[in-house]
Write an enzyme that holds these catalytic residues in place. Sequence first.
Site, PDB file in Angstrom:
ATOM      1  N   GLU A  98       0.826  -1.202   0.000  1.00  0.00           N
ATOM      2  CA  GLU A  98       0.000   0.000   0.000  1.00  0.00           C
ATOM      3  C   GLU A  98       0.861   1.253   0.000  1.00  0.00           C
ATOM      4  O   GLU A  98       1.935   1.287   0.604  1.00  0.00           O
ATOM      5  CB  GLU A  98      -0.939  -0.014   1.206  1.00  0.00           C
ATOM      6  CG  GLU A  98      -1.988  -1.093   1.036  1.00  0.00           C
ATOM      7  CD  GLU A  98      -3.050  -1.088   2.118  1.00  0.00           C
ATOM      8  OE1 GLU A  98      -4.213  -1.305   1.783  1.00  0.00           O
ATOM      9  OE2 GLU A  98      -2.718  -0.873   3.294  1.00  0.00           O
ATOM     10  N   CYS A 111       3.674   8.376   1.189  1.00  0.00           N
ATOM     11  CA  CYS A 111       4.136   7.408   2.190  1.00  0.00           C
ATOM     12  C   CYS A 111       4.357   6.081   1.478  1.00  0.00           C
ATOM     13  O   CYS A 111       3.408   5.492   0.963  1.00  0.00           O
ATOM     14  CB  CYS A 111       3.055   7.306   3.262  1.00  0.00           C
ATOM     15  SG  CYS A 111       3.429   6.117   4.556  1.00  0.00           S
ATOM     16  N   CYS A 118       5.963  -7.057   7.606  1.00  0.00           N
ATOM     17  CA  CYS A 118       7.043  -6.618   8.490  1.00  0.00           C
ATOM     18  C   CYS A 118       7.275  -7.693   9.541  1.00  0.00           C
ATOM     19  O   CYS A 118       6.328  -8.308  10.022  1.00  0.00           O
ATOM     20  CB  CYS A 118       6.657  -5.300   9.174  1.00  0.00           C
ATOM     21  SG  CYS A 118       8.023  -4.563  10.128  1.00  0.00           S
ATOM     22  N   CYS A 122       5.464  -4.987  16.024  1.00  0.00           N
ATOM     23  CA  CYS A 122       5.115  -3.994  17.039  1.00  0.00           C
ATOM     24  C   CYS A 122       3.648  -4.227  17.421  1.00  0.00           C
ATOM     25  O   CYS A 122       2.806  -4.465  16.547  1.00  0.00           O
ATOM     26  CB  CYS A 122       5.336  -2.577  16.512  1.00  0.00           C
ATOM     27  SG  CYS A 122       7.071  -2.282  16.094  1.00  0.00           S
ATOM     28  N   CYS A 125       0.658  -2.234  15.608  1.00  0.00           N
ATOM     29  CA  CYS A 125       0.758  -1.949  14.174  1.00  0.00           C
ATOM     30  C   CYS A 125       0.100  -3.044  13.351  1.00  0.00           C
ATOM     31  O   CYS A 125       0.396  -4.232  13.519  1.00  0.00           O
ATOM     32  CB  CYS A 125       2.232  -1.799  13.793  1.00  0.00           C
ATOM     33  SG  CYS A 125       2.488  -1.559  12.028  1.00  0.00           S
ATOM     34  N   GLU A 173      10.116  -2.357   7.650  1.00  0.00           N
ATOM     35  CA  GLU A 173      11.186  -1.673   8.379  1.00  0.00           C
ATOM     36  C   GLU A 173      12.308  -1.385   7.379  1.00  0.00           C
ATOM     37  O   GLU A 173      13.037  -2.305   6.974  1.00  0.00           O
ATOM     38  CB  GLU A 173      11.678  -2.567   9.522  1.00  0.00           C
ATOM     39  CG  GLU A 173      12.964  -2.102  10.184  1.00  0.00           C
ATOM     40  CD  GLU A 173      12.988  -0.633  10.574  1.00  0.00           C
ATOM     41  OE1 GLU A 173      12.053  -0.155  11.211  1.00  0.00           O
ATOM     42  OE2 GLU A 173      13.965   0.065  10.199  1.00  0.00           O
ATOM     43  N   LEU A 227       9.789   5.727  18.769  1.00  0.00           N
ATOM     44  CA  LEU A 227      10.179   5.450  20.156  1.00  0.00           C
ATOM     45  C   LEU A 227       9.023   4.840  20.967  1.00  0.00           C
ATOM     46  O   LEU A 227       9.147   3.744  21.489  1.00  0.00           O
ATOM     47  CB  LEU A 227      10.708   6.736  20.812  1.00  0.00           C
ATOM     48  CG  LEU A 227      11.408   6.554  22.150  1.00  0.00           C
ATOM     49  CD1 LEU A 227      12.647   5.702  22.025  1.00  0.00           C
ATOM     50  CD2 LEU A 227      11.770   7.909  22.751  1.00  0.00           C
ATOM     51  N   ASN A 306      -4.051   4.788  15.868  1.00  0.00           N
ATOM     52  CA  ASN A 306      -5.094   4.535  14.874  1.00  0.00           C
ATOM     53  C   ASN A 306      -5.582   3.105  15.035  1.00  0.00           C
ATOM     54  O   ASN A 306      -4.834   2.163  14.806  1.00  0.00           O
ATOM     55  CB  ASN A 306      -4.534   4.720  13.460  1.00  0.00           C
ATOM     56  CG  ASN A 306      -4.223   6.175  13.183  1.00  0.00           C
ATOM     57  OD1 ASN A 306      -5.071   7.037  13.375  1.00  0.00           O
ATOM     58  ND2 ASN A 306      -2.998   6.455  12.766  1.00  0.00           N
ATOM     59  N   CYS A 349      -1.398   6.006   9.624  1.00  0.00           N
ATOM     60  CA  CYS A 349      -0.197   5.319  10.107  1.00  0.00           C
ATOM     61  C   CYS A 349      -0.537   4.014  10.784  1.00  0.00           C
ATOM     62  O   CYS A 349      -1.385   3.964  11.659  1.00  0.00           O
ATOM     63  CB  CYS A 349       0.485   6.170  11.170  1.00  0.00           C
ATOM     64  SG  CYS A 349       1.695   7.244  10.507  1.00  0.00           S
TER      65      CYS A 349
HETATM   66  N1  SAH Z   1       9.053   0.387  10.519  1.00  0.00           N
HETATM   67  C1  SAH Z   1       9.162   1.817  10.469  1.00  0.00           C
HETATM   68  C2  SAH Z   1       8.224   2.506   9.484  1.00  0.00           C
HETATM   69  C3  SAH Z   1       6.778   2.055   9.447  1.00  0.00           C
HETATM   70  S1  SAH Z   1       5.653   2.574  10.699  1.00  0.00           S
HETATM   71  C4  SAH Z   1       9.009   2.392  11.841  1.00  0.00           C
HETATM   72  O1  SAH Z   1       8.724   1.643  12.769  1.00  0.00           O
HETATM   73  O2  SAH Z   1       9.221   3.583  12.015  1.00  0.00           O
HETATM   74  C5  SAH Z   1       5.436   4.313  10.542  1.00  0.00           C
HETATM   75  C6  SAH Z   1       4.978   4.936  11.871  1.00  0.00           C
HETATM   76  O3  SAH Z   1       3.620   4.611  12.196  1.00  0.00           O
HETATM   77  C7  SAH Z   1       5.790   4.441  13.048  1.00  0.00           C
HETATM   78  O4  SAH Z   1       6.120   5.486  13.905  1.00  0.00           O
HETATM   79  C8  SAH Z   1       4.831   3.492  13.704  1.00  0.00           C
HETATM   80  O5  SAH Z   1       5.181   3.221  15.017  1.00  0.00           O
HETATM   81  C9  SAH Z   1       3.517   4.207  13.539  1.00  0.00           C
HETATM   82  N2  SAH Z   1       2.348   3.350  13.758  1.00  0.00           N
HETATM   83  C10 SAH Z   1       2.259   2.037  13.510  1.00  0.00           C
HETATM   84  N3  SAH Z   1       1.040   1.581  13.817  1.00  0.00           N
HETATM   85  C11 SAH Z   1       0.323   2.632  14.274  1.00  0.00           C
HETATM   86  C12 SAH Z   1      -1.028   2.806  14.704  1.00  0.00           C
HETATM   87  N4  SAH Z   1      -1.875   1.788  14.720  1.00  0.00           N
HETATM   88  N5  SAH Z   1      -1.405   4.035  15.075  1.00  0.00           N
HETATM   89  C13 SAH Z   1      -0.558   5.066  15.016  1.00  0.00           C
HETATM   90  N6  SAH Z   1       0.719   4.981  14.606  1.00  0.00           N
HETATM   91  C14 SAH Z   1       1.162   3.775  14.235  1.00  0.00           C
END
Ligand code: SAH
Length: 381
Positions: A98, A111, A118, A122, A125, A173, A227, A306, A349
């Site tokens: 996407e 984006c 991935c 996390c 996510c 990532e 972070l 989100n 995000c």
């Molecule tokens: N792997 C990379 C890039 C992808 S995520 C990274 O971790 O930075 C891009 C951003 O969206 C990251 O800061 C991630 O933590 C955030 N993110 C992921 N899931 C989310 C969610 N459900 N709500 C808000 N932010 C989220």
Amino acid sequence: MTTSHEALPVNLLGMPRAGLEALFAQWGERPFRAVQIMKWLHHRGVDDFAVMTDLSRVLRARLAAETVVRMPEVVHEHVSADGTRKWLMDLEDGQRIEVVFIPEKDRGTLCVSSQVGCALDCSFCATGKQGFNRNLTAAEIVGQVRQAARRLEGVITDRERAITNIVLMGMGEPLLNYDAVVAAMDVLLDDLGYGISKRRLTLSTAGIAPAIRKLADVTDVALAISLHAPDDALRDQLVPVNRRYPIAELLDAVKVYLQRLGDWRAVTIEYTLIDGVNDSIEQAEALAVLLEELRERSKINLIPFNPFPGSGYRRPSESRVRAFQTHLLERGYATMLRTTRGDDIDAACGQLAGNFEDRTRRRERYIARLKDHGVITHQAV
Ligand code: SAH
């Protein structure tokens, strides 16, 4: 650490200028051919070598025989009420990714994804929930931008609002697909490619500390660090790769990157606010203390969580979000609240899930490789 799925013949879209020059040198052609072909590919968006009439007939024939120009194909386009667009794109092997375009008053942000799925998992996510499938090639990363630019032609006519900013914040990532991402960024930054300024190209990472240090040797694009927690105990839960690269090690790597950025540029600290998990005032204070040394050199970006089905987490109330932000502002941190765009089309995000099934065995093999390289520990997956 990286795998190449770049099947022969070579896809020219992912080749930086230096690579093209080397290829042409090998073919006994002048290096200047690289300039010509990049203009055709990236500025004029031409796919067909026959059209490239400033190249000799012989060279055109060889290019057609030994190289390809292919980019991901759009299978679905969703347009949000706020103008955000999300494309589901098909790759050559049927995998899907996407890509999201976010128009704002004075800029347009694209984006892009760096992997299919991935491996970092996390906890908040959606991409992580789908598992890992494979790395994207440099051509597939550049191809997302080229395809998006083509889709926006005639839609966004205002130069200011076309693709002015690119963030590697889609699926995956980026620092676990290092070589392809570095090559793709080279093309995106090049005036003969997409001419994106290094301040407007952002690599976002969950914190692969050694790769951040390595990156400092080759580029100075904007860096964002995901972070999300002020201490290791909580971060271990939210961002499992923290067990491999704890906060102190991550922040050391960030300092190395900051040296590369020079005196005036800052890193972005991303912090997704999750109700009752990491959004208390005590945690805002702990974050302020943690980042003390970086205060002048960082911008904190707060992202209200989100939601997606089955996440088990909630977005905090607006007042809690504001209180968290206010605390950081009072402690002297430049703190932005990222407003959610495109959430009516699941384009926000962390909501990018694509429409693919986890080829579990591939994911296992990839994870085994990461373990071999010591990138992740058993607990991290
Ligand atoms: N792997 C990379 C890039 C992808 S995520 C990274 O971790 O930075 C891009 C951003 O969206 C990251 O800061 C991630 O933590 C955030 N993110 C992921 N899931 C989310 C969610 N459900 N709500 C808000 N932010 C989220």
